[in-house]
Design a protein around this motif. Sequence first.
Motif, PDB file in Angstrom:
ATOM      1  N   TYR A   1      -6.201  -0.892  -0.447  1.00 29.56           N
ATOM      2  CA  TYR A   1      -5.382  -1.853   0.304  1.00 29.56           C
ATOM      3  C   TYR A   1      -5.225  -3.168  -0.466  1.00 29.56           C
TER       4      TYR A   1
ATOM      5  N   GLN B   1       0.814  -1.208   0.000  1.00 30.19           N
ATOM      6  CA  GLN B   1       0.000   0.000   0.000  1.00 30.19           C
ATOM      7  C   GLN B   1       0.854   1.267   0.000  1.00 30.19           C
TER       8      GLN B   1
ATOM      9  N   LYS C   1      -1.908  -4.741  -3.191  1.00 29.42           N
ATOM     10  CA  LYS C   1      -1.310  -6.078  -3.123  1.00 29.42           C
ATOM     11  C   LYS C   1      -1.404  -6.776  -4.475  1.00 29.42           C
TER      12      LYS C   1
END
Length: 391
Positions: A95, A87, A99
């Motif tokens: 968030y 992040q 990833k």
Amino acid sequence: MWRKTVLNKLVQFKKRIFEIIQVGNHTDVPSMVFDVFIIFVIALNIVITFCQTFAQLARYETLLQTAELVTIVIFTVEYILRLWTAQYLYPEAGYGQAKLKFALSFYGIVDLLTILPYFLPFVFPSGAVAFRMFRVVRILRLFRINAKYDAFHVITTVLKEKRNQLMYSIFLVLVLMMASSLCMYGLEHEAQPEHFSNAFSGIWWSVSTLLTVGYGDIYPITVGGQIMAIVIAFLGVGMVAIPTGIISAGFVEYYTSIKKGTLTSMDADFVTLEITLEHPYIGQELEQITLPQGLYTATILRDREVLIPWEELKIQAGDIMVLGSMSHMRIEANVEEVTIEKGHPWIGLEIRDLDISRRSHVIMLKRGNKNIPPREDSPIRERDVVLIYHR
């Protein structure tokens, strides 16, 4: 209250982990130590991979397997930490999206393919040999280290700029290869039916001749075939020289443009913008950043290096962007000057504590006759002038 304190400490710890596992600067000792450590682990892993192919070292197999397991565990932990702190690498994404973005990035895929070949044979024993071939991907991890250096990006930039010419030269080689194969088949089929049984069988000969390898396992024996081979050999030298000339010309053009840009920017005014850990530019490429009209990125200062700005250069925490403004250009009103007069509520506050929008940031702090690069902990004083850019 204690939960909030623990959460804040966890956030600070997470940010610190991100700073350490990224390519560090010369002032951050833990980050530099981590970089050196990872370089050593990568080199050790590659050496182990090579040593495991030697039958003479079979008696050390247990030691090599143990050392390989240790390096794989380190790579796995590093991959998990990079996913955990993604992040901060992609602050513009959510968030979960951050990833996913890291996992699908070039370095994310390389990191994953580095560790998967070790674990997959335990799940699919029948494919152990095929999975072992993927160990070569570990060498690509060296690109993560090399990416820090500007010279690496110069090479990739030149190749990208000249990709159309290079593709056309490769196309010419393929056309010439097919034509020479057909010609050699027509001239040598009757004399050597075992070597030139069809038009496609001459491909191996044409490749070895055009690329000036000349293994000699297949060669013409007729007069016509030998004359054709001489012609193809001369053309092959020219075909190899074409890509070399294109790349060389690309380097000359690149550095010439840099020199011209340096000479023509002498009448420009410059301001600096320090990229702090909370800055929205972190993780963005230069082409994704919208600067105020009249401003341009003159250079990037990273550690003690001066980086040449190119479209795909990613901004990192700790970078200092040198922004130029040509003297005859007018900067639009989305850059605001705030004069700190007596009684102003900002007096005594640090820049990170200013009550401004998250889409705004301080690009310069004027104090008397000095232009001060803004830092998170820079205090605001009376009679300061704060330049704020509103996106």
